[in-house]
Design a protein around this motif. Structure first.
Motif, PDB file in Angstrom:
ATOM      1  N   HIS A  16       0.940  -1.262  -0.046  1.00  0.00           N
ATOM      2  CA  HIS A  16      -0.172  -0.017   0.047  1.00  0.00           C
ATOM      3  C   HIS A  16       1.044   1.353   0.118  1.00  0.00           C
ATOM      4  O   HIS A  16       2.118   1.142   0.295  1.00  0.00           O
TER       5      HIS A  16
ATOM      6  N   ALA B 199      -7.411  -8.390  -8.895  1.00  0.00           N
ATOM      7  CA  ALA B 199      -6.682  -7.927  -7.917  1.00  0.00           C
ATOM      8  C   ALA B 199      -7.133  -8.146  -6.507  1.00  0.00           C
ATOM      9  O   ALA B 199      -8.370  -8.570  -6.436  1.00  0.00           O
TER      10      ALA B 199
ATOM     11  N   HIS C 281      -7.097  -7.984  -2.014  1.00  0.00           N
ATOM     12  CA  HIS C 281      -6.512  -7.114  -1.213  1.00  0.00           C
ATOM     13  C   HIS C 281      -6.732  -7.334   0.195  1.00  0.00           C
ATOM     14  O   HIS C 281      -7.767  -7.945   0.559  1.00  0.00           O
ATOM     15  N   SER C 282      -5.879  -6.843   1.045  1.00  0.00           N
ATOM     16  CA  SER C 282      -6.347  -6.650   2.458  1.00  0.00           C
ATOM     17  C   SER C 282      -7.505  -5.748   2.827  1.00  0.00           C
ATOM     18  O   SER C 282      -7.444  -5.053   1.960  1.00  0.00           O
TER      19      SER C 282
ATOM     20  N   CYS D 124      -4.972  -0.372   2.022  1.00  0.00           N
ATOM     21  CA  CYS D 124      -4.804  -0.989   0.750  1.00  0.00           C
ATOM     22  C   CYS D 124      -6.278  -0.735   0.143  1.00  0.00           C
ATOM     23  O   CYS D 124      -6.043  -0.605  -1.390  1.00  0.00           O
TER      24      CYS D 124
ATOM     25  N   LEU E 147      -5.801   1.010  -3.956  1.00  0.00           N
ATOM     26  CA  LEU E 147      -6.181   0.417  -5.086  1.00  0.00           C
ATOM     27  C   LEU E 147      -7.469   1.352  -5.638  1.00  0.00           C
ATOM     28  O   LEU E 147      -7.731   0.919  -7.048  1.00  0.00           O
TER      29      LEU E 147
ATOM     30  N   GLU F   5     -11.702  -8.889  -1.686  1.00  0.00           N
ATOM     31  CA  GLU F   5     -10.988  -8.781  -0.480  1.00  0.00           C
ATOM     32  C   GLU F   5     -10.620 -10.105   0.115  1.00  0.00           C
ATOM     33  O   GLU F   5     -11.334 -10.814   0.264  1.00  0.00           O
TER      34      GLU F   5
ATOM     35  N   CYS G 291      -2.513  -6.770  -3.237  1.00  0.00           N
ATOM     36  CA  CYS G 291      -2.325  -5.278  -2.512  1.00  0.00           C
ATOM     37  C   CYS G 291      -2.291  -5.766  -0.844  1.00  0.00           C
ATOM     38  O   CYS G 291      -3.407  -6.218  -0.236  1.00  0.00           O
ATOM     39  N   THR G 292      -0.944  -5.669  -0.267  1.00  0.00           N
ATOM     40  CA  THR G 292      -1.017  -5.998   0.963  1.00  0.00           C
ATOM     41  C   THR G 292       0.072  -5.255   1.734  1.00  0.00           C
ATOM     42  O   THR G 292       0.296  -4.106   1.493  1.00  0.00           O
TER      43      THR G 292
END
Length: 230
Positions: free
Chosen positions: A9, A52, A54-55, A60, A64, A78, A153-154
């Protein structure tokens, strides 16, 4: 196997204030972090992202947001298992203060033995994140093919754990790895994982296809990487 792009991020208000954010709610991107997020669609221009992941934490989601706006058809998921480590009683505290804690010496030199007071063990964090990444990678392969590219994304420690695992390093060596905010790290799993790029903050055109997917020869890249590969 697909190519996994690990995105940390963007810079947060906690990063710029020297705080350990952990899972504290309301930790947002700072102004520079928003600039980093805004640059992401351009950095990934032409890269055909299959998905994608992500967290669930705000930083995050915010990172995004510009990419999602630029690519409204991108499947986005998610994933709770790639959330930040639970730092327990250390959450929200100043890093300068935490540096004086006796446990910090173990965090630096033997992280595999660390469990944060009232929180999570670093070993447990690493196990859940690696399992989640590998399961998503296999899912992307099934649904989009072996040449797919996808984004995860983390958070910083999570990416360090994933890189250490890919390189066959013991978790006690993961503090030698330092991904910057908004940097991209690329890993491809297979017979053995390949670290294709680490901590990139600029051009990502390497991942734009330059030959038809059916003509790409992964054997040369994985089994005979003489001369460093292309």
């Amino acid at each position: 196997m697909p190519t996994m792009l690990l995105l940390r991020h963007g810079r947060t208000t906690a990063n710029s204030a020297g705080l350990l954010a952990g899972r504290a709610p309301g930790t947002a991107l700072d102004d520079f972090g928003h600039e980093q997020a805004a640059a992401l669609p351009g950095r990934l221009a032409g890269v055909p992202l299959a998905a994608a992941v992500h967290s669930p934490l705000q930083r995050c989601v915010e990172t995004l947001a510009p990419l999602r706006a630029a690519r409204p058809g991108l499947p986005v998921y998610e994933e709770e298992r790639v959330i930040e480590c639970d730092y327990g009683e250390w959450t929200g505290r100043a890093l300068r203060e935490l540096a004086e804690q006796p446990l910090m010496a173990t965090v630096r030199t033997r992280p595999s033995a660390v469990r944060f007071p009232g929180g999570e063990a670093l070993r447990g964090m690493a196990e859940r994140v690696v399992a989640a990444a590998q399961e998503w990678d296999a899912r992307v392969a099934r649904e989009h093919g072996e040449d797919a590219v996808w984004l995860l994304c983390t958070h910083g420690d999570n990416i360090k754990a994933l890189v250490a695992d890919a390189l066959g390093l013991h978790l006690d060596h993961f503090q030698r790895i330092a991904p910057h905010p908004a940097s991209v790290t690329a890993i491809r799993y297979g017979d053995h994982p390949l670290l294709l790029r680490f901590g990139d903050t600029g051009d990502l055109r390497e991942f734009v296809p330059h030959t038809p997917a059916g003509e790409r020869d992964r054997t040369a890249e994985t089994e005979a990487p003489v001369g460093g590969g292309a």
